[in-house]
Design an enzyme around this catalytic site. Structure first.
Site, short mmCIF file in Angstrom:
data_model
loop_
_atom_site.label_atom_id
_atom_site.label_comp_id
_atom_site.label_asym_id
_atom_site.label_seq_id
_atom_site.Cartn_x
_atom_site.Cartn_y
_atom_site.Cartn_z
N TYR A 53 -18.18 -24.78 -11.86
CA TYR A 53 -16.85 -25.36 -11.44
C TYR A 53 -17.06 -26.82 -11.47
CZ TYR A 53 -15.23 -20.70 -10.60
OH TYR A 53 -14.89 -19.18 -10.96
N SER A 237 -7.70 -14.63 -10.57
CA SER A 237 -6.49 -14.75 -11.42
C SER A 237 -5.38 -13.78 -10.98
CB SER A 237 -6.82 -14.69 -12.90
OG SER A 237 -7.32 -15.87 -13.58
N GLY A 242 -1.00 -18.08 -13.33
CA GLY A 242 -0.05 -18.90 -13.25
C GLY A 242 1.25 -18.15 -13.88
N GLY A 246 6.11 -17.63 -12.77
CA GLY A 246 7.54 -17.99 -13.37
C GLY A 246 7.76 -19.31 -14.03
N LYS A 247 6.65 -20.13 -13.77
CA LYS A 247 6.80 -21.53 -14.07
C LYS A 247 6.72 -21.67 -15.51
CE LYS A 247 1.90 -22.73 -12.95
NZ LYS A 247 1.14 -23.42 -12.06
#
Length: 348
Positions: A53, A237, A242, A246-247
């Site tokens: 990461y 996740s 994401g 709803g974005k």
């Protein structure tokens, strides 16, 4: 926050875990340190990292930066190190930015652990995980054409035994406390368990696989194994990368969002996804629920769930998630979620 057992280790972890894969890329070090402070203050005692990461994107220049950021927090807050559970991961075969893509082996384990300890500025790692199996996996949308690799079974098992011996040596040194898997299958997990039980080596305590309202591969064979063998799921996740916020509906791509950096969302993006998300958003709206809170609360109802790993690119997002940490879903909502799943079973 509910506390759950980390396998049979005696370690207890919060059923929400702060994911850190954006630390050092989308999330600055200052913001990352604020997130750690806030998460611990809210009752979360569990952080998950990995040597590879940050991601989105993964680059040679940034590999290890997330662990370094956590390490700087550890150095500034040495008295708090024993108050939380820290997990990280050994990258699997083919990851060219670490050990030239070498597979996980008895030789790579000590080197990888020493590197993580150095970057994390800690004397021990609570949960050390293998990021993906050497033989490959059906995870990361590879389920659509997955077939067993054809590798020699004896060779796979020999490698597992070699790795367990290396892990035991690290336990004996005090470098790690527990062992976990990630992106693993039922067969693989069962073999790790069998070998550990036969030899007294570190027993698998957890499996970190993708799991959400949109990705439910874990619901069958892995679920049964988890319950009977006390190997809890660390769901990554849980917000569907994401999508479940709803974005991304109606073609929206917020600035600096995951989709702005990875347009295909790691193979998750399809018309089916937006239809499934719309169904879950409709349930949340009808019951006056925040969709983020609903998605996480649903994950925490699953009988095999140990901890749902969420990521927040900012403190604002973290505060939003924490505001719903105590949500319990009604039987009516759970029934509607089940019906939506039957209507949209495998959106990616």
């Amino acid at each position: 926050m509910e506390m759950k057992p980390l396998g049979r280790t005696g370690i207890m972890v919060s059923d929400l875990c702060l994911g850190t894969m954006t630390f050092g890329n989308q999330t600055s070090e200052v913001d990352a340190h604020h997130q750690i402070d806030r998460a611990l203050a809210a009752g979360i005692n569990f952080l998950d990292a990995a040597e590879m990461y940050p991601v989105n994107p993964i680059t040679k220049e940034t590999v290890g930066r997330t662990e370094e950021i956590i390490g700087n927090w550890n150095a500034a807050n040495a008295a708090k190190r024993d108050s939380y559970v820290l997990a990280t991961k050994h990258s699997g075969a083919g990851f060219q930015h670490a050990r030239d893509g070498a597979p996980i082996s008895g030789q790579t384990v000590p080197e990888a652990i020493e590197g993580s300890l150095r970057r994390l500025k800690t004397d021990y790692i609570d949960l050390y995980q293998f990021h993906w199996p050497n033989r490959g996996s059906y995870m990361f949308r590879q389920n659509w054409d997955f077939a067993p690799s054809g590798e020699n079974s004896a060779g796979v098992l020999e490698n597992m035994q070699e790795c367990l011996e290396a892990l035991q040596a690290q336990v004996d040194k005090g470098n790690i406390r527990a062992f976990g898997l990630s992106n693993e299958s039922a067969w693989g997990t069962a073999q790790w368990l069998r070998l550990a039980d036969e030899t007294g080596a570190p027993r698998v305590a957890s499996v970190q696989n993708e799991y959400s309202l949109l990705c439910r591969h874990y619901d069958t064979d892995m679920a049964e194994l988890s319950v009977h063998e006390d190997v809890g799921l660390m769901a990554f996740s849980p917000l569907g990368a994401g999508f479940l916020t709803g974005k991304y509906q109606d073609g929206a791509v917020p600035d600096r969002s995951r989709m702005s950096l990875s347009p295909e969302m790691g193979g998750r993006k399809s018309a089916r996804v937006f239809e499934a998300v719309a169904a879950y958003l409709e349930i949340a709206g009808r019951h006056g629920l925040d969709p983020v809170h609903m998605a996480l609360a649903w994950c925490r109802t699953r009988p095999f769930m140990m901890s749902a790993i969420f990521g927040a690119t900012s403190v604002t997002q973290l505060d939003h998630i924490l505001a719903g940490a105590d949500l319990d879903l009604s039987q009516e909502v759970l029934a509607e979620i089940s019906a939506a799943h039957r209507a949209h079973p495998m959106p990616y």
